[in-house]
Design a protein around this motif. Structure first.
Motif, short mmCIF file in Angstrom:
data_model
loop_
_atom_site.label_atom_id
_atom_site.label_comp_id
_atom_site.label_asym_id
_atom_site.label_seq_id
_atom_site.Cartn_x
_atom_site.Cartn_y
_atom_site.Cartn_z
N GLN A 1 54.97 42.24 24.84
CA GLN A 1 54.41 41.14 24.05
C GLN A 1 54.11 39.95 24.94
N ARG B 1 50.13 36.59 27.78
CA ARG B 1 49.68 36.01 29.06
C ARG B 1 48.28 36.50 29.41
N LEU B 2 48.07 37.78 29.17
CA LEU B 2 46.74 38.35 29.47
C LEU B 2 45.64 37.69 28.65
N LYS B 3 45.93 37.48 27.37
CA LYS B 3 44.91 36.89 26.50
C LYS B 3 44.47 35.54 27.03
N ASP C 1 39.14 33.42 32.35
CA ASP C 1 38.21 34.19 33.20
C ASP C 1 36.83 34.32 32.55
N ARG C 2 36.84 34.51 31.24
CA ARG C 2 35.57 34.80 30.55
C ARG C 2 34.68 33.58 30.41
N ALA D 1 44.87 34.35 30.21
CA ALA D 1 44.21 34.47 31.52
C ALA D 1 42.78 34.95 31.37
N ILE D 2 42.58 35.91 30.47
CA ILE D 2 41.24 36.49 30.29
C ILE D 2 40.30 35.50 29.62
N ALA E 1 53.43 40.17 28.12
CA ALA E 1 52.26 40.56 28.93
C ALA E 1 50.97 40.34 28.15
N LYS E 2 50.99 40.73 26.87
CA LYS E 2 49.79 40.62 26.05
C LYS E 2 49.38 39.16 25.87
N ARG F 1 34.37 35.93 24.41
CA ARG F 1 33.61 37.16 24.31
C ARG F 1 34.26 38.09 23.30
N GLY F 2 33.49 38.58 22.38
CA GLY F 2 34.03 39.49 21.36
C GLY F 2 33.11 40.68 21.23
N GLU F 3 33.09 41.24 20.03
CA GLU F 3 32.30 42.44 19.73
C GLU F 3 30.84 42.30 20.16
#
Lengths: 90, 271
Positions: free
Chosen positions: A16, A21-23, A29-30, A25-26, A18-19, A66-68
């Motif tokens: 959880q 933190r990734l969200k 990045d995006r 960070a991304i 990791a998820k 960024r999404g679908e």
């Protein structure tokens, strides 16, 4: 009895963490539009929207996501008040 | 006829691009498809050792591009699977020895004779990545359920979109079901939620990958191991078959460790 608590309390599962933190960070990045471009866009939007309504410039936020359906620009604009007499151009 | 070029890429190194390329090549060839695998990692050649073909290299991709060898001379045929051929990378050159236009030409020549052309991309987002993606009809992204690999996969998805390629699909590699169950590894759903692309396969962590690579026999050759079967299912999906996603056994559980120990008592089953 703190030691007892800590003995039985399960730490937050690392997946959880990791998820989450990734969200974040991304998301950073995006947002590959340069800060300068975002500032210019913000000015353009303020100019356009202010013709019709009073907005809170300080509270305004422009982000990208960024999404679908691909990347999108998101403008979060707090409204102060809708003008009594909207200045309708021609 | 015109085959399909599939580029296998990841951004991050060490997530299993080469192993995936080798095994998808084997799995597609086992299904009777004519497959050419290109090692696009110039300077860091590895697809040859993973496929077990390293002793038969005469010419490489740079020899072909620079006209010292014909494509047919450079392609190495796999004796175990006559439908599988490999074009090795050059070992003594760097990634600038080939450009995207040359990759397009090479891929279009191969497409005329093969059902599938698999391109093993180097890690990174620079020249070698651009070479590998240029000829792609489809892009497959390999990631592991780790923050660094997933983050890099997201960057790559953006770059693949920028290259105006179709939306890539995802292989989640080295999944450890026991850790996911304990909440200590990102689950498939977590990774898909973050990356927002379609899944084409899940490959569980499997020691067989290491032992088979030691021998130069890709796991998909016999398809008995969990990973070998997983690659077989991905090959079927690439061919358009609707194959359900497997649910993997918890290989970290006490029971399965005991089972493993009985199968191979000297294998250090406790680890």
């Amino acid at each position: 009895m703190r030691w007892l608590d800590s003995l039985f309390r399960r730490a937050e599962p690392s997946a959880q963490i990791a998820k989450a933190r990734l969200k974040i960070a991304i998301q950073i990045d995006r947002s590959n539009l340069s800060p300068e471009l975002l500032m210019m866009l913000q000015e353009d939007i303020v100019r356009a929207v202010s013709q019709r309504i009073d907005i809170d410039r300080e509270g305004m936020k422009i982000t990208t996501e960024r999404g679908e359906g691909g990347q999108r620009l998101i403008a979060d604009i707090p409204i102060k008040k809708v003008r009594a007499k909207p200045a309708l151009g021609e | 006829m015109s085959g399909t070029v599939i580029t296998i890429t990841s951004g991050k190194g060490g997530v299993g691009k080469t192993t995936t390329t080798a095994n998808l090549g084997v799995a597609l060839a086992r299904r009777g498809k004519r497959v050419a695998c290109i090692d696009a990692d110039i300077g860091l050649r590895n697809l040859d050792v993973v496929l077990g073909l390293e002793n038969r290299i005469v010419y490489d991709i740079v020899d072909v591009v620079e006209g010292r060898a014909r494509l047919r001379q450079a392609l190495i045929r796999d004796k175990r699977l006559p439908e599988l051929l490999m074009l090795p990378a050059a070992q003594t050159r760097d990634k600038t020895a080939v450009n995207p236009q040359q990759m397009l030409k090479l891929a279009s020549d191969l497409k005329a004779e093969f059902d599938f052309v698999l391109v093993d991309s180097p890690a990174g987002i620079e020249h070698g990545f651009k070479n590998a993606v240029a000829p792609a009809d489809r892009v497959v992204i390999v990631t592991t359920p780790e923050v660094s690999a997933v983050r890099d996969a997201d960057r790559i998805i953006g770059l693949v979109e920028a290259a105006e390629k179709p939306k890539p699909t995802l292989i989640l590699n080295r999944l450890r079901p026991g850790m996911v169950k304990r909440g200590d590894m990102l689950a498939t759903a977590d990774v898909l939620e973050i990356l927002a692309i379609d899944l084409i396969g899940i490959v569980p962590e499997d020691e067989t990958i290491i032992t088979s690579t030691n021998r130069g026999n890709p796991v998909a050759l016999d398809g008995k191991s969990q990973a070998g079967q997983a690659f077989g299912r991905i090959a079927a999906r690439l061919l358009g078959e609707d194959v359900p996603f497997a649910v993997f056994a918890d290989t970290d559980s006490v029971l399965s460790r005991i089972q493993k120990w009985f199968r191979n008592p000297n294998g250090g089953g406790g680890a």
